[in-house]
Design a protein around this motif. Structure first.
Motif, PDB file in Angstrom:
ATOM      1  N   ARG A 299       3.209   9.139   3.487  1.00  0.00           N
ATOM      2  CA  ARG A 299       3.612   8.911   4.872  1.00  0.00           C
ATOM      3  C   ARG A 299       3.261   7.507   5.353  1.00  0.00           C
ATOM      4  N   ASP A 300       2.277   6.870   4.687  1.00  0.00           N
ATOM      5  CA  ASP A 300       1.864   5.533   5.118  1.00  0.00           C
ATOM      6  C   ASP A 300       2.490   4.422   4.291  1.00  0.00           C
ATOM      7  N   TRP A 301       3.464   4.771   3.405  1.00  0.00           N
ATOM      8  CA  TRP A 301       4.062   3.748   2.544  1.00  0.00           C
ATOM      9  C   TRP A 301       5.075   2.933   3.338  1.00  0.00           C
ATOM     10  N   ARG A 302       4.975   1.605   3.214  1.00  0.00           N
ATOM     11  CA  ARG A 302       5.850   0.723   3.979  1.00  0.00           C
ATOM     12  C   ARG A 302       6.968   0.097   3.152  1.00  0.00           C
ATOM     13  N   GLY A 303       6.858   0.128   1.845  1.00  0.00           N
ATOM     14  CA  GLY A 303       7.888  -0.458   0.986  1.00  0.00           C
ATOM     15  C   GLY A 303       7.753  -1.936   0.811  1.00  0.00           C
TER      16      GLY A 303
END
Length: 303
Positions: A299-303
């Motif tokens: 859920r905290d992955w920004r790419g």
């Protein structure tokens, strides 16, 4: 007429050749490669087969031989009669049960019973009649995902082939919006025919399936319909590694990714690519030599 090259070697050699083939950046599209065991009682003896629409040149034979590590064995070169080999290979296939699904060709009767969804998938030029370990494994994993409370409102099946996995997803989540894609244009009419035969609605509305021809996620409609809370990709290990960042980008935070088409020996590389893309393993199963992976986007992955 078509032609076939066959190299026989120990299983690790053939598996290495299949991996090498995936890494060739500009492979000759006329040469179709596959690997398999020679016989059930000889599990360590495999063959690498290459099909061509014309008599192979010395350069083409050398290109296939170069995939094999070490000195290549002498190939058997055969001229073949005009035959739809994929369709012929699927004739007479026995029905399978995987998860809540019973999948069979028209040669076999449906299976009636509570809690069983029956799909008739004829032999065709597209991959995915359910008998392959990867397709059956995906059907089992989708059933497990539903049982564990996964909710799907928007899904995409990349490399759909016959459309079977997309049909299964719609059966499990009947109100979802489903998009299916494949790089092979032959799949579009195959999916439409199979959808009609199995009572699957086609169209853009929720509860229906939209089919596009696309390479990976590179299609305006695929981008426009995202982000997805379920991405299904039963393709090959090489493309799975390459597409891992795209899959993550086009998923909602906490979304689900179902991957197949990778040998167990290829799983570490695929999982490493997924970790780099912010995807974590939720569950896995092994069906024969093949791994089926259920991953979730952090859920905290920004790419």
């Amino acid at each position: 007429m078509s032609w076939k090259l066959t190299f026989e070697a120990p299983r690790p050699v053939i598996e290495a050749a299949l991996l090498a083939h995936e890494d060739v950046p500009e492979w000759n599209g006329d040469i179709v490669i596959s690997g398999s065991e020679i016989a059930e009682d000889r599990p360590d003896d495999w063959r690498l087969e290459a099909w061509l629409p014309h008599k192979p040149s010395r350069a083409e034979i050398a290109a296939v031989a170069a995939l094999l590590p070490g000195p290549a064995p002498r190939p058997v070169v055969e001229e073949l009669a005009d035959t739809d080999w994929l369709t012929q290979s699927q004739q007479g296939l026995e029905p399978i049960r995987a998860g809540r699904f019973h999948v069979h060709t028209p040669d076999h009767p449906p299976l009636a019973g509570a809690g069983v969804t029956d799909f008739t998938i004829p032999a065709s030029q597209a991959f995915g009649t359910g008998q392959h370990a990867t397709t059956a494994g995906c059907l089992a994993m989708l059933t497990a995902m539903k049982a564990r409370g996964v909710v799907v409102r928007n899904a995409v099946d990349v490399g759909t082939g016959t459309g079977l996995l997309a049909f299964a997803a719609l059966d499990l989540w009947p109100r979802a919006t489903l998009t299916a894609s494949d790089i092979d244009a032959v799949c579009a009419p195959v999916v439409a025919e199979n959808a009609a035969a199995n009572g699957v609605a086609m169209g853009p509305a929720p509860g229906a399936l939209t089919m596009v021809i696309a390479d990976g996620m590179a299609h305006p409609l695929l981008r426009a319909r995202g982000p997805y809370d379920l991405v299904i990709a039963n393709i090959l290990a090489g493309p799975l590694i390459t597409l891992a960042p795209d899959f993550a980008t086009d998923m909602v935070p906490g979304g689900h990714l179902l991957l197949a088409g990778l040998l167990t020996t290829q799983e570490p590389q695929v999982r490493a690519a997924c970790r780099r893309a912010g995807l974590r393993l939720a569950a896995r199963l092994v069906n024969g030599d093949w791994s089926i992976l259920w991953l979730r986007r952090r859920r905290d992955w920004r790419g």
